[in-house]
Scaffold this motif. Structure first.
Motif, PDB file in Angstrom:
ATOM      1  N   TRP A  67      11.576 -24.496  61.394  1.00 21.93           N
ATOM      2  CA  TRP A  67      10.495 -23.508  61.372  1.00 21.93           C
ATOM      3  C   TRP A  67       9.247 -24.041  60.666  1.00 21.93           C
ATOM      4  N   GLY A  68       9.432 -24.403  59.375  1.00 22.23           N
ATOM      5  CA  GLY A  68       8.303 -24.781  58.532  1.00 22.23           C
ATOM      6  C   GLY A  68       7.490 -25.947  59.068  1.00 22.23           C
ATOM      7  N   ILE A  69       8.131 -26.893  59.660  1.00 23.43           N
ATOM      8  CA  ILE A  69       7.427 -28.089  60.155  1.00 23.43           C
ATOM      9  C   ILE A  69       6.345 -27.731  61.178  1.00 23.43           C
ATOM     10  N   PHE A  70       6.637 -26.666  61.970  1.00 21.28           N
ATOM     11  CA  PHE A  70       5.669 -26.265  62.999  1.00 21.28           C
ATOM     12  C   PHE A  70       4.489 -25.517  62.383  1.00 21.28           C
ATOM     13  N   LYS A  71       4.709 -24.973  61.204  1.00 18.10           N
ATOM     14  CA  LYS A  71       3.641 -24.223  60.533  1.00 18.10           C
ATOM     15  C   LYS A  71       2.927 -25.090  59.502  1.00 18.10           C
ATOM     16  N   HIS A  72       3.212 -26.375  59.564  1.00 20.71           N
ATOM     17  CA  HIS A  72       2.593 -27.374  58.664  1.00 20.71           C
ATOM     18  C   HIS A  72       2.849 -27.074  57.195  1.00 20.71           C
ATOM     19  N   GLU A  73       4.043 -26.536  56.916  1.00 14.87           N
ATOM     20  CA  GLU A  73       4.425 -26.297  55.514  1.00 14.87           C
ATOM     21  C   GLU A  73       4.703 -27.633  54.858  1.00 14.87           C
ATOM     22  N   LYS A  74       4.711 -27.635  53.519  1.00 16.35           N
ATOM     23  CA  LYS A  74       5.028 -28.854  52.792  1.00 16.35           C
ATOM     24  C   LYS A  74       6.532 -29.080  52.818  1.00 16.35           C
ATOM     25  N   ALA A  75       6.952 -30.337  52.900  1.00 20.55           N
ATOM     26  CA  ALA A  75       8.390 -30.636  52.889  1.00 20.55           C
ATOM     27  C   ALA A  75       8.978 -30.179  51.556  1.00 20.55           C
TER      28      ALA A  75
END
Lengths: 170, 324
Positions: A67-75
C-alpha cells in the motif's frame, strides 16, 4: 530435466543434467563460503531474528509494500549500517538460506550419489522421497528468486539494488 | 478327585491316538498328492545328473567306481521342479535310449529338440505368441551373428527356466533373474567361447558412459535398453547389438518412458495408479526415474502458483509506474 522428452524446445537432457550437477556443486561451495564468512566476519548477526515485536514489524513492512509504496510513504525500516535488511527481507533470507538451501543441498547430494540414499522409507522409495523434497525446495527457491529479483527494482533507482546483489550492501 | 484324574488320562490317550491316526493315515496321502508323477521316472536320471559325481558298477573291472560328471550335464533338480517344464519326464525330450547305462554313443549325435518342436500351434505357443517371438528372434543380433547355433535354449535353459515377469510382483527379482540370463554368457568367457571368439569384455567398462552404473544395473534389465520395442509379444525378443542399443537417457527419463513398454509392461496392464504420479508403477517398485515420475498435480500447482506470483509482480510494477 523435469520435462525431458517434451516436444517443445528444451535443453537436451544430457546437457541439463551436466549443467544441473555443476550448478549444484557451485551452490554447495557458495553455501559453505556463506556460512564460514558469516561466522568469521560477523555478518551473521544480520540474520538473527529477535522475537520481540517481530510480527508487528513484518506486518508494517508488508503494509508498506502492498500500500504505502504507491502513496510514496517513507520506508518503515530504512536500510542503514546497523540494519542491512528490513524485517520481511530478514525472514525470507533466513528461511531461504538456513532452511531451503540446506535442504536442497542435502537432497541434491542424495540424488547425485543415489547409492548413499536409503532405498526404502516406510515402504516408499527413498530416492523418490528425496527427489520430491528436492523439487519442492526448488519450487520455493524459484518463488523466492522471482520475488527477490523484483524487489531489487525497489531501490533508489530501478537498477541500484542490482549492485547490492554483488556487494551485499544497499 | 481320583475319577477326574482318570478321566483326564483317558482324554490324553484318545487325543494321542487320534493324532497318530491323522499322521499315519492323512498326512502321507496329502504328501503323496504333492509328488509329481514324473519325479519317480526322473529320479533314475537325476541320481547321476543331479550331482557332480556319479557311481556305477563297472562290469569289466567288476567293481563300483565313482566319476566326476561333466559340469555341463549336471542338472539343478531344485530349479527343474520350479521351472516351466517341471511336469515333464526326461525322456519326453531326450531319447528313451538314455534310460540304459552306459548310454549308447550314437545317442549324442541326435539333434536336440527346439521349443517349436513341442510348442507349435498349441496352447502354450498361442499364449506366449511364439510365432512373433520367432520372427523377432531371427532379426536379433544373436540369430544374425550365430545363425543356427543360437537357439532358444541359449538363454532359456529348458532344465531351469521359469517365467518370472508374469508371475512375480517383485520387479527387483525379475531384474536379477533376467540379467543373470545375459550375464551367464556375457560375464563368463567360458560360456561365451562356444559361440564367439571375442575377448572377454568387462561389462562395467563397456557401460562407462552410463551415469550411476550400479543403480542402473540394479534397477533395469539389460533387455530394457538392448531390445527393439515391437509390442507383438509381452517380452520383445529382437535383441539389439551394442551399436543399436539405447544410449539416449530421455528414452527412459521422460514422460513417455520406454520402461513402461519393457520392464513394467506386465505390471502396467495390471495396475493403473490414480496417485497422480506419471508412470506410478515405477514408484510402487521402490524405484524413481527422474522426469518419468513427475507428479501431475505438483506440476500444475507449481506452475499456477509461479504464474500468479509473476502476475502479482507485473500488477505491482504497473501500479508503481503509473502512481509515480
Amino acid at each position: 530435466m523435469h520435462n525431458a522428452g517434451a516436444n517443445f524446445f528444451m535443453v537436451p537432457f544430457e546437457v541439463s543434467v551436466l549443467v544441473h550437477n555443476i550448478s549444484g556443486i557451485i551452490l554447495v561451495i557458495n553455501f559453505i563460503y556463506f556460512v564460514v564468512a558469516n561466522r568469521v566476519t560477523g555478518n551473521g548477526k544480520y540474520y538473527q531474528i529477535k522475537k520481540k515485536g517481530f510480527t508487528e514489524k513484518i506486518w508494517k513492512q508488508t503494509r508498506y509494500y502492498s500500500w504505502g509504496i504507491f502513496k510514496h510513504e517513507k520506508a518503515p525500516f530504512p536500510i542503514s549500517g546497523k540494519r542491512k535488511f528490513n524485517p520481511l527481507q530478514k525472514l525470507s533470507y533466513v528461511v531461504a538460506m538456513y532452511v531451503l538451501v540446506p535442504l536442497i543441498i542435502i537432497s541434491g547430494i542424495g540424488l547425485l550419489f543415489p547409492e548413499t540414499t536409503i532405498s526404502s522409507v516406510f515402504g516408499k522409495s527413498g530416492l523418490w522421497l528425496t527427489d520430491l523434497l528436492h523439487q519442492i525446495m526448488g519450487f520455493f527457491l524459484t518463488v523466492f528468486w522471482l520475488i527477490h529479483l523484483y524487489f531489487c527494482t525497489m531501490g533508489k533507482s530501478w537498477t541500484s539494488n542490482f549492485r547490492s546483489m554483488f556487494n551485499g550492501w544497499h | 478327585m481320583r475319577s477326574s484324574r482318570k478321566l483326564f488320562r483317558w482324554q490324553r490317550i484318545i487325543w494321542f491316538s487320534l493324532l497318530m491316526i491323522f499322521y499315519f493315515a492323512v498326512v502321507p496321502n496329502s504328501m503323496a498328492k504333492d509328488v509329481l508323477p514324473n519325479v519317480k521316472a526322473n529320479h533314475k536320471c537325476f541320481k547321476c545328473h543331479g550331482n557332480k559325481t556319479f557311481t556305477f558298477y563297472n562290469s569289466v573291472s567288476e567293481r563300483t567306481v565313482s566319476k566326476r560328471m561333466n559340469p555341463y550335464y549336471v542338472i539343478d533338480t531344485a530349479a527343474f521342479y520350479v521351472g516351466n517344464h517341471h511336469l515333464l519326464s526326461c525322456t519326453d525330450c531326450h531319447d528313451p535310449g538314455y534310460e540304459n547305462f552306459p548310454h549308447a554313443n550314437d545317442l549324442q549325435m541326435q539333434e536336440m529338440l527346439k521349443c517349436t518342436d513341442c510348442h507349435d500351434g498349441d496352447e502354450v505357443a498361442e499364449k506366449y505368441n511364439f510365432k512373433e517371438i520367432n520372427v523377432e528372434f531371427k532379426k536379433s543380433v544373436h540369430a544374425q551373428a550365430y545363425s543356427k547355433d543360437f537357439s532358444c535354449w541359449m538363454c532359456h535353459n529348458p532344465h531351469s527356466y521359469a517365467i518370472t515377469a508374469r508371475k512375480n510382483t517383485d520387479i527387483k527379482k525379475v531384474i536379477v533373474y533376467d540379467n543373470e540370463i545375459c550375464l551367464h554368457c556375457h560375464s563368463e568367457v567360458a560360456n561365451l567361447t562356444p559361440l564367439s571368439d571375442h575377448a572377454k569384455k568387462n561389462i562395467s567398462t563397456i557401460h562407462d558412459w552410463l551415469p550411476n552404473q550400479i543403480l542402473h544395473f540394479k534397477s533395469v534389465r539389460c533387455l530394457d535398453c538392448h531390445v527393439k520395442v515391437e509390442n507383438h509379444s509381452m517380452v520383445d525378443h529382437q535383441i539389439l547389438s551394442k551399436e543399436s542399443a539405447v544410449k539416449d537417457c530421455v528414452e527412459c527419463h521422460s514422460k513417455n518412458t520406454r520402461l513402461m513398454a519393457t520392464l513394467y509392461k506386465f505390471r502396467t496392464k495390471e495396475l493403473r495408479s490414480k496417485s497422480g504420479f506419471l508412470n506410478a508403477i515405477i514408484i510402487t517398485n521402490d524405484s524413481y526415474v527422474i522426469s518419468a515420475n513427475s507428479n501431475h498435480f505438483l506440476n500444475v500447482t507449481s506452475l499456477v502458483i509461479i504464474g500468479l506470483i509473476i502476475l502479482v509482480i507485473i500488477i505491482h510494477a504497473i501500479l508503481r509506474i503509473t502512481l509515480k
